[in-house]
Design an enzyme around this catalytic site. Structure first.
Site, PDB file in Angstrom:
ATOM      1  N   TRP A  63       1.316  -1.411  -0.241  1.00  0.00           N
ATOM      2  CA  TRP A  63      -0.506   0.289   0.126  1.00  0.00           C
ATOM      3  C   TRP A  63       0.512   1.278  -0.056  1.00  0.00           C
ATOM      4  O   TRP A  63       0.916   2.296   1.242  1.00  0.00           O
ATOM      5  CB  TRP A  63      -0.739   0.027   0.628  1.00  0.00           C
ATOM      6  CG  TRP A  63      -1.236  -1.034   1.300  1.00  0.00           C
ATOM      7  CD1 TRP A  63      -1.895  -2.267   2.279  1.00  0.00           C
ATOM      8  CD2 TRP A  63      -2.576  -1.343   0.796  1.00  0.00           C
ATOM      9  NE1 TRP A  63      -2.958  -3.404   2.171  1.00  0.00           N
ATOM     10  CE2 TRP A  63      -3.449  -3.049   0.807  1.00  0.00           C
ATOM     11  CE3 TRP A  63      -3.405  -1.005  -1.025  1.00  0.00           C
ATOM     12  CZ2 TRP A  63      -4.185  -3.770   0.189  1.00  0.00           C
ATOM     13  CZ3 TRP A  63      -4.425  -1.794  -1.107  1.00  0.00           C
ATOM     14  CH2 TRP A  63      -5.068  -2.858  -0.660  1.00  0.00           C
ATOM     15  N   GLN A  79     -22.452   7.680 -10.504  1.00  0.00           N
ATOM     16  CA  GLN A  79     -23.982   6.735 -10.597  1.00  0.00           C
ATOM     17  C   GLN A  79     -24.704   6.853  -8.847  1.00  0.00           C
ATOM     18  O   GLN A  79     -24.104   7.169  -7.494  1.00  0.00           O
ATOM     19  CB  GLN A  79     -22.973   5.048  -9.712  1.00  0.00           C
ATOM     20  CG  GLN A  79     -23.609   3.738  -9.753  1.00  0.00           C
ATOM     21  CD  GLN A  79     -22.934   2.522  -9.607  1.00  0.00           C
ATOM     22  OE1 GLN A  79     -22.337   2.515  -9.757  1.00  0.00           O
ATOM     23  NE2 GLN A  79     -23.331   0.987  -8.979  1.00  0.00           N
ATOM     24  N   PHE A  80     -25.086   7.504  -8.962  1.00  0.00           N
ATOM     25  CA  PHE A  80     -26.656   8.424  -7.880  1.00  0.00           C
ATOM     26  C   PHE A  80     -26.928   7.603  -7.532  1.00  0.00           C
ATOM     27  O   PHE A  80     -27.126   7.962  -5.699  1.00  0.00           O
ATOM     28  CB  PHE A  80     -27.674   8.979  -8.298  1.00  0.00           C
ATOM     29  CG  PHE A  80     -28.454   8.463  -9.176  1.00  0.00           C
ATOM     30  CD1 PHE A  80     -29.914   8.125  -8.447  1.00  0.00           C
ATOM     31  CD2 PHE A  80     -28.543   7.917 -10.831  1.00  0.00           C
ATOM     32  CE1 PHE A  80     -30.468   7.923  -8.624  1.00  0.00           C
ATOM     33  CE2 PHE A  80     -30.235   6.939 -10.875  1.00  0.00           C
ATOM     34  CZ  PHE A  80     -30.981   7.176 -10.232  1.00  0.00           C
ATOM     35  N   THR A  81     -26.910   6.006  -7.456  1.00  0.00           N
ATOM     36  CA  THR A  81     -27.855   4.743  -6.704  1.00  0.00           C
ATOM     37  C   THR A  81     -26.478   4.655  -5.481  1.00  0.00           C
ATOM     38  O   THR A  81     -27.603   4.274  -4.496  1.00  0.00           O
ATOM     39  CB  THR A  81     -27.573   3.291  -7.800  1.00  0.00           C
ATOM     40  OG1 THR A  81     -26.393   2.839  -8.161  1.00  0.00           O
ATOM     41  CG2 THR A  81     -28.851   3.585  -8.850  1.00  0.00           C
TER      42      THR A  81
END
Length: 156
Positions: A63, A79-81
């Protein structure tokens, strides 16, 4: 703003049976703009997308490298969902998403901010408010949620 980022080996967006964007190794970003979000929240998420340490370094350090460190690509998809409320019943409630006109402005600001802070040719985009087919080859898999702004403190 809420974003889901996925480390990918490749990803693409198809609209009306035509591939409109594709990337190789990098990050796929699903992004949603919430009511109350401003350029400040957008700037925070754009910075995190580019600086999040998702890859190992050459000596095996875990990382240690970001998408910019590895020269990877970024594919942004609206992606409004992501802002759906699902606590009650089985039908999603989308009142937690910003109205489409303002969301479009801020989403496009987000994409441009990522381009400006990285490289225009390394950042691709889906098509706002279109029915998109998103294909990806996940790398890991590595998937993280990023949030910024007033909605970040609330439990969806």
């Amino acid at each position: 703003m809420k974003a889901i980022i996925q480390r990918v080996l490749s990803a693409s967006v198809t609209v009306d049976k035509e591939v409109i964007s594709s990337i190789g190794k990098g990050v796929l970003v699903f992004a949603a703009v919430a009511p109350g979000d401003t350029e400040k929240e957008i700037n925070t998420i754009a910075s995190k997308v580019l600086k999040m340490k998702l890859w190992d370094d050459e000596s095996g350090g875990r990382w240690k490298k970001s998408v910019t460190d590895i020269g990877g690509e970024v594919l942004c998809v609206s992606q409004f969902t992501l802002l759906a409320r699902t606590k009650k019943g089985t039908k999603p409630d989308f009142h937690g998403a910003m109205n489409p006109e303002e969301a479009a402005r801020l989403y496009h600001y987000f994409v441009q901010k990522v381009k400006d802070d990285y490289a225009e040719d390394r950042v691709k985009d889906g098509k706002f408010q279109a029915m998109m087919e998103v294909a990806l080859v996940n790398d890991g898999p590595v998937t993280l949620e990023l949030q910024s702004g007033p909605k970040a403190a609330e439990d969806p």
